[in-house]
Design an enzyme around this catalytic site. Structure first.
Site, PDB file in Angstrom:
ATOM      1  N   TYR A  26       0.856  -1.198   0.000  1.00 33.62           N
ATOM      2  CA  TYR A  26       0.000   0.000   0.000  1.00 33.62           C
ATOM      3  C   TYR A  26       0.885   1.239   0.000  1.00 33.62           C
ATOM      4  CZ  TYR A  26      -4.326   2.576   0.860  1.00 33.62           C
ATOM      5  OH  TYR A  26      -5.416   3.408   0.747  1.00 33.62           O
ATOM      6  N   GLN A  87       9.584  -8.842  -3.698  1.00 32.89           N
ATOM      7  CA  GLN A  87       8.483  -9.607  -4.296  1.00 32.89           C
ATOM      8  C   GLN A  87       8.732 -11.117  -4.332  1.00 32.89           C
ATOM      9  OE1 GLN A  87       7.257  -7.904  -8.064  1.00 32.89           O
ATOM     10  NE2 GLN A  87       6.850  -5.886  -7.149  1.00 32.89           N
ATOM     11  N   HIS A 109       5.128  -3.803 -12.605  1.00 31.94           N
ATOM     12  CA  HIS A 109       6.423  -3.630 -13.288  1.00 31.94           C
ATOM     13  C   HIS A 109       6.959  -5.048 -13.505  1.00 31.94           C
ATOM     14  CE1 HIS A 109      10.406  -2.235 -14.279  1.00 31.94           C
ATOM     15  NE2 HIS A 109      10.943  -2.476 -13.107  1.00 31.94           N
ATOM     16  N   SER A 253      12.127  32.410 -25.817  1.00 34.22           N
ATOM     17  CA  SER A 253      12.657  33.440 -26.718  1.00 34.22           C
ATOM     18  C   SER A 253      13.511  32.813 -27.825  1.00 34.22           C
ATOM     19  CB  SER A 253      13.517  34.415 -25.915  1.00 34.22           C
ATOM     20  OG  SER A 253      14.638  33.717 -25.386  1.00 34.22           O
TER      21      SER A 253
HETATM   22  N1  LIG Z   1       6.468   4.181  -7.424  1.00 37.25           N
HETATM   23  C1  LIG Z   1       5.844   4.226  -8.601  1.00 37.25           C
HETATM   24  O1  LIG Z   1       5.176   5.211  -8.932  1.00 37.25           O
HETATM   25  C2  LIG Z   1       5.896   3.085  -9.565  1.00 37.25           C
HETATM   26  C3  LIG Z   1       6.140   1.808  -9.115  1.00 37.25           C
HETATM   27  N2  LIG Z   1       5.969   0.744  -9.969  1.00 37.25           N
HETATM   28  C4  LIG Z   1       6.144  -0.601  -9.456  1.00 37.25           C
HETATM   29  O2  LIG Z   1       5.152  -0.830  -8.444  1.00 37.25           O
HETATM   30  C5  LIG Z   1       5.667  -1.727  -7.459  1.00 37.25           C
HETATM   31  C6  LIG Z   1       5.545  -1.085  -6.082  1.00 37.25           C
HETATM   32  O3  LIG Z   1       6.409   0.039  -6.036  1.00 37.25           O
HETATM   33  P1  LIG Z   1       6.081   1.298  -5.096  1.00 37.25           P
HETATM   34  O4  LIG Z   1       4.642   1.600  -5.130  1.00 37.25           O
HETATM   35  O5  LIG Z   1       7.071   2.347  -5.471  1.00 37.25           O
HETATM   36  O6  LIG Z   1       6.450   0.718  -3.652  1.00 37.25           O
HETATM   37  P2  LIG Z   1       6.507   1.486  -2.254  1.00 37.25           P
HETATM   38  O7  LIG Z   1       7.860   1.307  -1.712  1.00 37.25           O
HETATM   39  O8  LIG Z   1       5.964   2.862  -2.390  1.00 37.25           O
HETATM   40  O9  LIG Z   1       5.468   0.652  -1.366  1.00 37.25           O
HETATM   41  C7  LIG Z   1       5.680  -0.688  -1.085  1.00 37.25           C
HETATM   42  C8  LIG Z   1       4.544  -1.219  -0.232  1.00 37.25           C
HETATM   43  O10 LIG Z   1       4.783  -2.614  -0.021  1.00 37.25           O
HETATM   44  C9  LIG Z   1       4.700  -2.883   1.342  1.00 37.25           C
HETATM   45  N3  LIG Z   1       5.479  -4.052   1.695  1.00 37.25           N
HETATM   46  C10 LIG Z   1       6.786  -4.135   2.058  1.00 37.25           C
HETATM   47  N4  LIG Z   1       7.095  -5.417   2.357  1.00 37.25           N
HETATM   48  C11 LIG Z   1       5.960  -6.122   2.179  1.00 37.25           C
HETATM   49  C12 LIG Z   1       5.632  -7.493   2.367  1.00 37.25           C
HETATM   50  N5  LIG Z   1       6.522  -8.385   2.803  1.00 37.25           N
HETATM   51  N6  LIG Z   1       4.349  -7.886   2.102  1.00 37.25           N
HETATM   52  C13 LIG Z   1       3.427  -7.001   1.662  1.00 37.25           C
HETATM   53  N7  LIG Z   1       3.682  -5.682   1.502  1.00 37.25           N
HETATM   54  C14 LIG Z   1       4.932  -5.260   1.749  1.00 37.25           C
HETATM   55  C15 LIG Z   1       5.184  -1.603   2.022  1.00 37.25           C
HETATM   56  O11 LIG Z   1       4.737  -1.563   3.363  1.00 37.25           O
HETATM   57  P3  LIG Z   1       5.360  -0.506   4.429  1.00 37.25           P
HETATM   58  O12 LIG Z   1       4.656   0.768   4.160  1.00 37.25           O
HETATM   59  O13 LIG Z   1       5.054  -1.091   5.745  1.00 37.25           O
HETATM   60  O14 LIG Z   1       6.834  -0.401   4.120  1.00 37.25           O
HETATM   61  C16 LIG Z   1       4.489  -0.569   1.147  1.00 37.25           C
HETATM   62  O15 LIG Z   1       3.138  -0.420   1.529  1.00 37.25           O
HETATM   63  C17 LIG Z   1       7.093  -2.042  -7.901  1.00 37.25           C
HETATM   64  O16 LIG Z   1       7.027  -3.194  -8.703  1.00 37.25           O
HETATM   65  C18 LIG Z   1       7.482  -0.831  -8.750  1.00 37.25           C
HETATM   66  O17 LIG Z   1       8.503  -1.080  -9.681  1.00 37.25           O
HETATM   67  C19 LIG Z   1       5.551   0.896 -11.264  1.00 37.25           C
HETATM   68  C20 LIG Z   1       5.305   2.146 -11.767  1.00 37.25           C
HETATM   69  C21 LIG Z   1       5.577   3.340 -10.991  1.00 37.25           C
HETATM   70 MG   LIG Z   2      10.150   2.023 -12.635  1.00 39.16          MG
END
Ligand SMILES: NC(=O)C1=CN([C@@H]2O[C@H](COP(=O)(O)OP(=O)(O)OC[C@H]3O[C@@H](n4cnc5c(N)ncnc54)[C@H](OP(=O)(O)O)[C@@H]3O)[C@@H](O)[C@H]2O)C=CC1
Ligand SMILES: [Mg+2]
Ligand SMILES: CC[C@](O)(C(C)=O)C(=O)O
Ligand SMILES: [Mg+2]
Length: 337
Positions: A26, A87, A109, A253
Site C-alpha cells: 500500500y 516480491q 512492473h 525566446s
Molecule cells: N512508485 C511508482 O510510482 C511506480 C512503481 N511501480 C512498481 O510498483 C511496485 C511497487 O512500487 P512502489 O509503489 O514504489 O512501492 P513502495 O515502496 O511505495 O510501497 C511498497 C509497499 O509494499 C509494502 N510491503 C513491504 N514489504 C511487504 C511485504 N513483505 N508484504 C506485503 N507488503 C509489503 C510496504 O509496506 P510498508 O509501508 O510497511 O513499508 C508498502 O506499503 C514495484 O514493482 C514498482 O517497480 C511501477 C510504476 C511506478
Molecule cells: Mg520504474
C-alpha cells in the site's frame, strides 16, 4: 511495428468488477490502484504484514486489510505492488501456496518476471498493468477525472482472457482515459529501467544538481540558481508535455532557442549517448538487476549513503526555503489525492 493502443471504449469494466482483487502493498502504486479500483466498483482487499506502517492508512481509507497470505487466499486476482526486491520472498511465502486454478497474478512492473526471480505455475494468468507515472499522480489524476497512460502485458494466458482482464484493470485505475499500450514484460522492464535511470530520475537529477553547482560555484546566488535550473524546469517540461519540444521552443525566446539548439548537444553529447547505451546494456544483460538485488540483500548500505548524500545537497536546503514561500508549489503528497 505499430503499437496497439486501447481506450475506455475498448475496455469492459465488468470483467474486473467480477473479480476479488488483492493488492499486496500500500505504497505509491498500491494505494493508487486500491483506491481507484474501489471507486470503480471493484471488490478490493489489501495484503500487508502485521507490522506494516501502511496498515493504518489503508484502514483509515475504509479498505479491508489482511496479511498478504490471507489476501492472496481470499482473492482470485493478486496484484503485487510491494518493492521489486521483496516480491520474490512474498511470492514464495505468501502467494504461491495460495494460488488456485483460474487465479490471476498481476504486476505493476515486469522486473521479477523478466529476470526470472518469480516463476509462476502454468494454471494462472500472469499479466502486468504498469502505469507510466508515479503512484501519487496516478491517484490524483484519477480523482481529477484524468488518467496516467499505462502499459499492459500478458506473460501467461491460462484463462484465454488475460488481456481483456488486464485492460479492464487498467481502465479501472484511469489508464484507459489516457491510453493503454500492449507490450511485453521484457519491453516494459527494459524501457522502464532505462527511462528512470538515464532520463527521468537519474539523468534529470544529475542535470539539475550539476547546473546548480556550476552556477553557485561561479558565485551566483543559490536562490537564483534554484529558480533557474529546478523550478523553471517544471514549467519548461509542462510545455513539452502539452505540445512536444516544438511547443516549448515556440514559447521561449529565440535567444533561448538558439542556445538550446547549439549548446544542448554539447551538454548531452556523444559521450553521454555512449554512456546511455552502456546503461541500457547493463539492463538488458541483467547486470543492473543482479547489482540491485545484491545491494538489497546486503542491507542497502551503499543505497542509503547515496540517498543521504542527495538529501544533503545544497539545492535541497535552498529549495525547501523557496518552496515554503509558494503555497501552491509546496503541496504535500497525500494518500487520497
Ligand atoms: N512508485 C511508482 O510510482 C511506480 C512503481 N511501480 C512498481 O510498483 C511496485 C511497487 O512500487 P512502489 O509503489 O514504489 O512501492 P513502495 O515502496 O511505495 O510501497 C511498497 C509497499 O509494499 C509494502 N510491503 C513491504 N514489504 C511487504 C511485504 N513483505 N508484504 C506485503 N507488503 C509489503 C510496504 O509496506 P510498508 O509501508 O510497511 O513499508 C508498502 O506499503 C514495484 O514493482 C514498482 O517497480 C511501477 C510504476 C511506478
Ligand atoms: Mg520504474
Ligand atoms: C520513473 C520512475 C518509475 O519507473 C515510475 C514512477 O514510472 C518508478 O519505478 O517509480
Ligand atoms: Mg516507470
Amino acid at each position: 511495428m505499430a503499437v496497439e493502443i486501447f481506450y475506455d471504449d475498448d475496455a469492459d469494466l465488468s470483467i474486473i468488477q467480477g473479480r476479488k482483487v488483492a493488492v499486496i502493498g500500500y505504497g505509491s502504486q498500491g494505494h493508487a490502484h486500491a483506491l481507484s479500483l474501489r471507486d470503480s466498483g471493484v471488490d478490493v482487499r489489501i495484503g500487508l504484514p502485521e507490522g506494516s506502517k501502511s496498515r493504518a492508512k489503508a484502514e483509515e481509507q475504509g479498505l479491508k486489510v489482511l496479511t498478504p497470505a490471507e489476501a492472496a487466499r481470499e482473492a482470485d486476482l493478486i496484484m503485487i505492488l510491494a518493492p521489486d526486491t521483496k516480491q520474490r520472498a512474498i511470492y514464495t511465502e505468501d502467494i504461491e501456496p495460495n494460488l488456485s486454478d483460474g487465479d490471476a497474478l498481476f504486476f505493476g512492473h515486469g522486473f521479477n518476471i523478466r529476470y526470472e526471480l518469480i516463476k509462476p505455475p502454468s494454471n494462472v494468468d500472469v499479466a502486468m498493468v504498469a502505469p507510466k507515472g508515479p503512484g501519487h499522480l496516478v491517484r490524483r489524476q484519477f480523482v481529477d477525472g484524468k488518467g496516467v497512460p499505462a502499459l499492459i502485458a500478458v506473460e501467461q494466458d491460462a484463462s484465454g482472457n488475460a488481456q481483456a482482464l488486464a485492460l479492464s484493470y487498467a481502465a479501472a485505475i484511469g489508464g484507459a482515459r489516457a491510453g493503454v499500450i500492449k507490450t511485453t514484460f521484457t519491453e516494459e522492464t527494459e524501457t522502464d529501467l532505462f527511462g528512470e535511470q538515464a532520463v527521468l530520475c537519474g539523468g534529470a537529477s544529475a542535470l539539475v544538481q550539476t547546473g546548480f553547482e556550476v552556477l553557485t560555484e561561479a558565485g551566483y546566488a543559490p536562490e537564483i540558481a534554484y529558480f533557474e535550473v529546478l523550478h523553471e524546469l517544471k514549467l519548461i517540461v509542462d510545455l513539452m508535455y502539452e505540445g512536444g519540444i516544438a511547443r516549448m521552443r515556440y514559447s521561449v525566446s529565440d535567444t533561448a532557442e538558439y542556445g538550446d539548439l547549439t549548446r544542448g548537444p554539447r551538454v548531452i553529447g556523444p559521450a553521454v549517448k555512449e554512456e546511455m547505451r552502456k546503461i541500457l546494456g547493463e539492463i538488458q544483460d541483467g547486470t543492473f538487476a543482479r547489482e540491485w538485488v545484491g545491494e538489497d540483500e546486503a542491507g542497502r548500505a551503499n543505497f542509503q549513503k547515496l540517498e543521504a548524500d542527495g538529501e544533503a545537497h545544497p539545492i535541497e536546503e535552498t529549495g525547501k526555503k523557496l518552496r515554503g514561500l509558494m503555497s501552491w508549489v509546496d503541496r504535500p503528497i497525500t494518500e487520497t489525492a
